[in-house]
Design a protein around this motif. Structure first.
Motif, PDB file in Angstrom:
ATOM      1  N   GLU A  51       0.931  -1.123  -0.092  1.00  0.00           N
ATOM      2  CA  GLU A  51       0.014   0.064   0.018  1.00  0.00           C
ATOM      3  C   GLU A  51       0.989   1.293  -0.040  1.00  0.00           C
ATOM      4  N   ARG A  52       2.056   1.138   0.739  1.00  0.00           N
ATOM      5  CA  ARG A  52       2.948   2.354   0.662  1.00  0.00           C
ATOM      6  C   ARG A  52       3.610   2.508  -0.600  1.00  0.00           C
ATOM      7  N   PHE A  53       3.909   1.581  -1.376  1.00  0.00           N
ATOM      8  CA  PHE A  53       4.689   1.326  -2.531  1.00  0.00           C
ATOM      9  C   PHE A  53       3.826   2.249  -3.521  1.00  0.00           C
ATOM     10  N   VAL A  54       2.220   1.824  -3.647  1.00  0.00           N
ATOM     11  CA  VAL A  54       1.645   2.338  -4.686  1.00  0.00           C
ATOM     12  C   VAL A  54       1.143   3.730  -4.325  1.00  0.00           C
ATOM     13  N   ALA A  55       1.121   4.260  -2.883  1.00  0.00           N
ATOM     14  CA  ALA A  55       0.761   5.499  -2.480  1.00  0.00           C
ATOM     15  C   ALA A  55       1.954   6.628  -2.954  1.00  0.00           C
ATOM     16  N   GLU A  56       3.090   6.057  -2.717  1.00  0.00           N
ATOM     17  CA  GLU A  56       4.264   6.771  -2.995  1.00  0.00           C
ATOM     18  C   GLU A  56       4.457   7.154  -4.633  1.00  0.00           C
ATOM     19  N   ARG A  57       3.822   6.221  -5.434  1.00  0.00           N
ATOM     20  CA  ARG A  57       3.999   6.348  -6.790  1.00  0.00           C
ATOM     21  C   ARG A  57       2.752   7.064  -7.465  1.00  0.00           C
ATOM     22  N   ARG A  58       2.020   7.794  -6.806  1.00  0.00           N
ATOM     23  CA  ARG A  58       0.963   8.645  -7.117  1.00  0.00           C
ATOM     24  C   ARG A  58       1.696   9.936  -7.632  1.00  0.00           C
ATOM     25  N   TYR A  59       1.269  10.661  -8.477  1.00  0.00           N
ATOM     26  CA  TYR A  59       1.797  11.962  -9.127  1.00  0.00           C
ATOM     27  C   TYR A  59       0.780  12.914  -9.184  1.00  0.00           C
ATOM     28  N   ALA A  60       1.236  14.319  -9.660  1.00  0.00           N
ATOM     29  CA  ALA A  60       0.426  15.373  -9.818  1.00  0.00           C
ATOM     30  C   ALA A  60       0.739  15.647 -11.521  1.00  0.00           C
ATOM     31  N   SER A  61      -0.410  15.680 -12.032  1.00  0.00           N
ATOM     32  CA  SER A  61      -0.438  16.136 -13.244  1.00  0.00           C
ATOM     33  C   SER A  61      -0.053  17.530 -13.574  1.00  0.00           C
ATOM     34  N   LYS A  62       0.788  17.851 -14.587  1.00  0.00           N
ATOM     35  CA  LYS A  62       1.538  19.093 -14.903  1.00  0.00           C
ATOM     36  C   LYS A  62       0.559  20.188 -15.765  1.00  0.00           C
ATOM     37  N   LYS A  63      -0.299  18.975 -16.764  1.00  0.00           N
ATOM     38  CA  LYS A  63      -1.238  19.824 -17.492  1.00  0.00           C
ATOM     39  C   LYS A  63      -2.374  19.976 -16.666  1.00  0.00           C
ATOM     40  N   ARG A  64      -3.004  19.155 -15.622  1.00  0.00           N
ATOM     41  CA  ARG A  64      -4.330  19.404 -14.933  1.00  0.00           C
ATOM     42  C   ARG A  64      -3.794  19.114 -13.428  1.00  0.00           C
ATOM     43  N   PRO A  65      -3.187  20.352 -12.688  1.00  0.00           N
ATOM     44  CA  PRO A  65      -2.822  20.226 -11.399  1.00  0.00           C
ATOM     45  C   PRO A  65      -4.043  19.951 -10.602  1.00  0.00           C
ATOM     46  N   GLU A  66      -5.281  20.599 -11.037  1.00  0.00           N
ATOM     47  CA  GLU A  66      -6.556  20.713 -10.231  1.00  0.00           C
ATOM     48  C   GLU A  66      -7.028  19.074 -10.122  1.00  0.00           C
ATOM     49  N   THR A  67      -6.419  17.959 -10.722  1.00  0.00           N
ATOM     50  CA  THR A  67      -6.946  16.687 -10.625  1.00  0.00           C
ATOM     51  C   THR A  67      -6.293  15.890  -9.365  1.00  0.00           C
ATOM     52  N   GLY A  68      -5.453  16.667  -8.730  1.00  0.00           N
ATOM     53  CA  GLY A  68      -4.891  16.004  -7.539  1.00  0.00           C
ATOM     54  C   GLY A  68      -3.952  15.056  -7.806  1.00  0.00           C
ATOM     55  N   ALA A  69      -3.977  13.968  -6.903  1.00  0.00           N
ATOM     56  CA  ALA A  69      -2.871  12.876  -7.082  1.00  0.00           C
ATOM     57  C   ALA A  69      -3.465  11.853  -8.078  1.00  0.00           C
ATOM     58  N   ASN A  70      -2.652  11.540  -9.161  1.00  0.00           N
ATOM     59  CA  ASN A  70      -3.176  10.616 -10.270  1.00  0.00           C
ATOM     60  C   ASN A  70      -2.352   9.560  -9.784  1.00  0.00           C
ATOM     61  N   TYR A  71      -2.884   8.406 -10.354  1.00  0.00           N
ATOM     62  CA  TYR A  71      -2.358   6.973 -10.468  1.00  0.00           C
ATOM     63  C   TYR A  71      -2.373   6.322 -11.717  1.00  0.00           C
ATOM     64  N   SER A  72      -1.369   5.891 -12.121  1.00  0.00           N
ATOM     65  CA  SER A  72      -1.618   4.870 -13.689  1.00  0.00           C
ATOM     66  C   SER A  72      -0.973   3.704 -13.498  1.00  0.00           C
ATOM     67  N   ILE A  73      -1.480   2.730 -14.286  1.00  0.00           N
ATOM     68  CA  ILE A  73      -1.237   1.574 -14.492  1.00  0.00           C
ATOM     69  C   ILE A  73      -1.181   0.834 -15.657  1.00  0.00           C
ATOM     70  N   ASP A  74      -0.189   0.422 -16.194  1.00  0.00           N
ATOM     71  CA  ASP A  74      -0.100  -0.463 -17.471  1.00  0.00           C
ATOM     72  C   ASP A  74      -0.124  -1.903 -17.111  1.00  0.00           C
ATOM     73  N   SER A  75      -1.055  -2.432 -17.358  1.00  0.00           N
ATOM     74  CA  SER A  75      -1.200  -4.030 -16.748  1.00  0.00           C
ATOM     75  C   SER A  75      -0.714  -4.740 -18.106  1.00  0.00           C
ATOM     76  N   LYS A  76       0.259  -5.331 -18.010  1.00  0.00           N
ATOM     77  CA  LYS A  76       0.892  -6.426 -18.909  1.00  0.00           C
ATOM     78  C   LYS A  76       0.327  -7.643 -18.817  1.00  0.00           C
ATOM     79  N   GLY A  77       0.565  -8.147 -20.111  1.00  0.00           N
ATOM     80  CA  GLY A  77      -0.106  -9.608 -20.241  1.00  0.00           C
ATOM     81  C   GLY A  77      -1.529  -9.387 -20.976  1.00  0.00           C
ATOM     82  N   ARG A  78      -1.992 -10.767 -21.377  1.00  0.00           N
ATOM     83  CA  ARG A  78      -3.196 -10.905 -22.408  1.00  0.00           C
ATOM     84  C   ARG A  78      -4.299 -10.832 -21.681  1.00  0.00           C
TER      85      ARG A  78
END
Length: 312
Positions: A78-105
């Motif tokens: 949970e700490r690992f994921v929380a630390e990898r949230r980020y702020a969008s430079k283009k849309r700072p009003e969206t707050g903390a963002n989190y993205s994941i690219d889930s590999k595999g089929r």
């Protein structure tokens, strides 16, 4: 480079992490692969990001919040994921963002509320609408050839009545006007439906609209054109059925033709021509009968001029 307190090597395989937020860009119902994958990786490289390189699904949530099992004692995952949230430079009003690219089929399971306080799997195959309140369920896994752990998107839980990407605005508008679909309409791609019957022929040249005097050219632009004139061949008159209580249309009447004249014999033709010649022989012109002799001669001054004369 950001300094993280938890590394990927510390994660426990099989552990789950829940992230709640508003759904941003997502591709959940089909893989990003082939030409789309190449284009996506090219954009990532242009933005200074590492390419994914393999087929995958993706999801981004804004206003991301990690739902801890014990908020007073969050797990390493949970700490690992929380630390990898980020702020969008283009849309700072969206707050903390989190993205994941889930590999595999494997595609993630999408679950939607059923109205009884539970959720059921959504098998519609439709992409979820942006802005939905969702919870991403992430699972830690260990790649075969790497010591670092990775995260896979296992499920997407919808926390409100489901909406789908595209088409919802029009369906809602139609519903407000009394037109309700029994099931959400699906877009039909060319070639998916089996055509029945013959199709109207397509004119490859410019298309003229006789009603508006408009021509559509090969580029799809409209410009004025002369009204078309249609010449129709004569058609036989047929009886037309008409509703009861209305006057029957007046049928077109054939045009009466003069009876054919009998052909003249050679003798009759000669006699007719002689009569016509005799009648024309002494006929006067528009200004009277021709004067005898040379019409340009002034020898005989006593002869009255032809035509209209004025006495003084």
């Amino acid at each position: 480079m950001a300094n993280y307190s938890v590394t990927a090597e510390q994660l426990t395989e099989g552990a789950l992490v829940l992230v709640r937020g508003k759904l941003g860009f997502a591709r959940l119902t089909r893989l990003i692969e082939g030409a789309e994958l190449q284009a996506s990786d090219a954009r990532r490289a242009q933005n200074g990001m590492n390419p994914v390189g393999v087929p995958h699904t993706t999801a981004t949530v804004t206003g991301a919040e990690v739902i801890c099992k014990d908020s007073a004692n969050p797990t390493l995952e949970e700490r690992f994921v929380a630390e990898r949230r980020y702020a969008s430079k283009k849309r700072p009003e969206t707050g903390a963002n989190y993205s994941i690219d889930s590999k595999g089929r494997n595609l993630p399971v999408i679950a939607i509320p059923n109205g009884d306080g539970q959720v059921t799997q959504d098998t519609s195959g439709q992409e979820l609408a942006q802005g939905l309140d969702v919870t991403l369920v992430l699972r830690v896994y260990k790649p075969k050839t790497y010591n670092k752990r990775g995260l896979a998107l296992e499920q997407v839980i919808v926390n409100e009545p489901v909406k789908y990407y595209g088409g919802n605005a029009s369906t809602a508008e139609l519903a407000s006007r009394g037109i309700v679909f029994a099931a959400p309409p699906q877009a039909v791609q060319a070639g998916q439906n089996a055509p029945v019957g013959e199709a109207a022929p397509i004119d490859a040249t410019n298309v003229a609209d006789a009603g508006t005097g408009t021509v559509i050219d090969e580029n799809g632009f409209a410009f004025p054109a002369p009204a078309a004139v249609t010449v129709q061949a004569a058609q036989p008159v047929q009886a037309q059925a008409h509703p009861v209580g209305t006057a029957a249309p007046v049928a077109a009447q054939p045009i009466a033709q003069a009876p054919a004249q009998p052909a003249e014999t050679p003798d009759e033709q000669i006699a007719r021509l002689m009569r016509e010649n005799a009648a024309l022989k002494d006929a006067g012109s528009a200004i009277g009968a021709p004067a005898p002799g040379n019409p340009w001669s002034d020898d005989d001054q006593n002869v009255a001029p032809a035509g209209i004369t004025y006495r003084t």
